[in-house]
Design an enzyme around this catalytic site. Structure first.
Site, PDB file in Angstrom:
ATOM      1  N   ASP A  12       0.816  -1.225   0.000  1.00  0.00           N
ATOM      2  CA  ASP A  12       0.000   0.000   0.000  1.00  0.00           C
ATOM      3  C   ASP A  12       0.854   1.283   0.000  1.00  0.00           C
ATOM      4  O   ASP A  12       0.340   2.355  -0.308  1.00  0.00           O
ATOM      5  CB  ASP A  12      -0.931   0.020   1.221  1.00  0.00           C
ATOM      6  CG  ASP A  12      -1.808  -1.215   1.296  1.00  0.00           C
ATOM      7  OD1 ASP A  12      -2.018  -1.859   0.253  1.00  0.00           O
ATOM      8  OD2 ASP A  12      -2.289  -1.550   2.400  1.00  0.00           O
ATOM      9  N   GLU A  27      -9.358   0.252  -4.379  1.00  0.00           N
ATOM     10  CA  GLU A  27     -10.376  -0.465  -3.595  1.00  0.00           C
ATOM     11  C   GLU A  27     -10.971   0.423  -2.494  1.00  0.00           C
ATOM     12  O   GLU A  27     -12.082   0.205  -2.043  1.00  0.00           O
ATOM     13  CB  GLU A  27      -9.788  -1.739  -2.982  1.00  0.00           C
ATOM     14  CG  GLU A  27      -8.651  -1.458  -1.994  1.00  0.00           C
ATOM     15  CD  GLU A  27      -8.106  -2.699  -1.303  1.00  0.00           C
ATOM     16  OE1 GLU A  27      -8.608  -3.805  -1.540  1.00  0.00           O
ATOM     17  OE2 GLU A  27      -7.151  -2.529  -0.501  1.00  0.00           O
ATOM     18  N   HIS A  84      -5.707  -0.481   0.219  1.00  0.00           N
ATOM     19  CA  HIS A  84      -6.418  -0.131   1.455  1.00  0.00           C
ATOM     20  C   HIS A  84      -6.965   1.290   1.347  1.00  0.00           C
ATOM     21  O   HIS A  84      -7.658   1.582   0.387  1.00  0.00           O
ATOM     22  CB  HIS A  84      -5.494  -0.340   2.654  1.00  0.00           C
ATOM     23  CG  HIS A  84      -6.198  -0.463   3.957  1.00  0.00           C
ATOM     24  ND1 HIS A  84      -7.322  -1.230   4.116  1.00  0.00           N
ATOM     25  CD2 HIS A  84      -5.959   0.088   5.177  1.00  0.00           C
ATOM     26  CE1 HIS A  84      -7.743  -1.139   5.352  1.00  0.00           C
ATOM     27  NE2 HIS A  84      -6.938  -0.339   6.030  1.00  0.00           N
TER      28      HIS A  84
END
Ligand code: F6P
Length: 358
Positions: free
Chosen positions: A137, A232, A181
């Site tokens: 991430d 996402e 994330h």
């Protein structure tokens, strides 16, 4: 010196090459004065006293191997000061007990955000800790890059490249949902690198109407296909206005498996065009680290071993302005590094005429 090592949280490429970097350096510099222990499945092994002595050979031939030879698990930070299973002691108590019983002089911990909060907690309770920043991430504060990120960018880019050719052939609109994330780094980097037409990241709340306009404007200019890279963690403009509680309730009631499917339905309703969704998911975290991550993890590994050798504890090794530096754990713990919405990379995307969905 007794050194316990653990990998915690979601896995990623480069965990083994980082472990190798730490171990090789310690064996090289301390010889038989260094005994390394592998703690199984992250903090789970520390809580349950599940660790074993390792040998130099355990770290051979793992430079290119994906995943982690130590195993990993997610152990939420908020549970650490609650009672452990079948026990009156907290998970933290159990971890402190294991450190004492095993006589670890230091723990070398590889992990992302949650892992760093617990590493800092251990450090505050007197455990000597050195950490390495891991996550696809790239959202860890105090380092320009986390390891795993560049490998995941490679994979997400390759996925979007492949979707590009089939989207072109069929004149279709595709959404590719990218991990990350609550941060948009992975989507932004892969989106630009693969020539996506629209990039939607959590830091820039999206408007379905604006995205539809971007697709329609491409069609008017003879471009019969479009690629939308969606993080996402993307949120709509309406969601950005909501309280945390309202947002949670809204997402809990959402009838789509992910935000990309909801956006696809919204775009379909506005444009009347079929919108396809592709989700590479955990594929982005698997397999061998790319050469850039092999180099980065080796640099991080050597620097972490140096901190151990010099007994400089309570630090994470980070990359800042091209160099490897120690960053205080207390400064890292609990802070998220997100994409600056008006930073250079976003401006680069906009300068090309890409839509950021706003
Ligand atoms: O933090 C890495 C990450 O892959 C995120 O991008 C993603 O949201 C999450 O982990 C998925 O977690 P899990 O593997 O536990 O489903």
């Amino acid at each position: 010196m007794k050194i316990g090592m653990l990998t915690s949280g979601g896995d990623c490429q480069g965990l083994n090459s980082a472990l190798r970097g730490v171990a090789k350096t310690l064996y090289h510099e301390l010889g038989d004065k260094a005994t390394l222990y592998g703690i199984r499945d992250g903090y789970r092994g520390l809580i349950e006293g599940d660790y074993h002595e390792m040998q130099p050979d355990d770290f051979s031939d793992i430079l290119t191997v994906g995943g982690t030879i130590l195993g990993t698990s997610r152990q939420p930070f908020k549970e650490m000061q609650k009672a452990a299973e079948d026990s009156e002691e907290t998970k933290l108590d159990k971890m402190l007990e294991t450190c004492k019983k095993a006589e670890f002089d230091v723990l070398v911990i590889l992990g992302g955000n949650g892992t760093h909060k617990t590493a800092n907690l251990l450090s505050e309770h007197g455990v000597n800790v050195v950490t390495l920043p891991k996550t696809i991430d790239n959202d860890l504060w105090g380092t320009d890059l986390t390891f795993g990120f560049q490998s995941a960018v490679d994979i997400a880019t390759t996925v979007i490249d492949s979707i590009h050719s089939t989207a072109f052939s069929h004149s279709r609109v595709f959404i590719v949902e990218v991990m990350g994330h609550k941060a948009g780094w992975l989507t932004l980097y892969a989106g630009i690198s693969s020539g996506a037409d629209v990039i939607v990241i959590p830091e820039i709340p999206y408007s379905a109407e604006k995205i539809a306009e971007a697709i329609e404007s491409r069609a008017e200019h003879g471009k019969r296909f479009s690629i939308i890279a969606v993080a996402e963690g993307a949120i709509s403009r309406e969601e950005a206005e909501m309280s945390k509680k309202e947002f949670k309730a809204q997402r809990a009631a959402m009838s789509y498996p992910s935000v990309s499917y909801r956006l696809a339905a919204e775009l379909q309703a506005i444009t009347g065009q079929e919108i396809r969704v592709t989700i590479p998911g955990h594929y982005q975290r698997g397999g061998a680290p790319c050469p850039a991550d092999r180099l980065l993890t080796t640099r991080f590994g050597v620097a972490a071993a140096e901190l151990v050798r010099k007994k400089k504890f309570g630090y994470m090794v980070g990359l800042q302005n091209g160099g490897i530096v120690p960053v205080k754990l207390a400064d890292v713990a609990g802070k998220l590094k997100t994409v600056p919405p008006d930073g250079e990379i976003v401006r680069t995307a906009r300068a090309l005429g890409l839509s950021m969905g706003d």
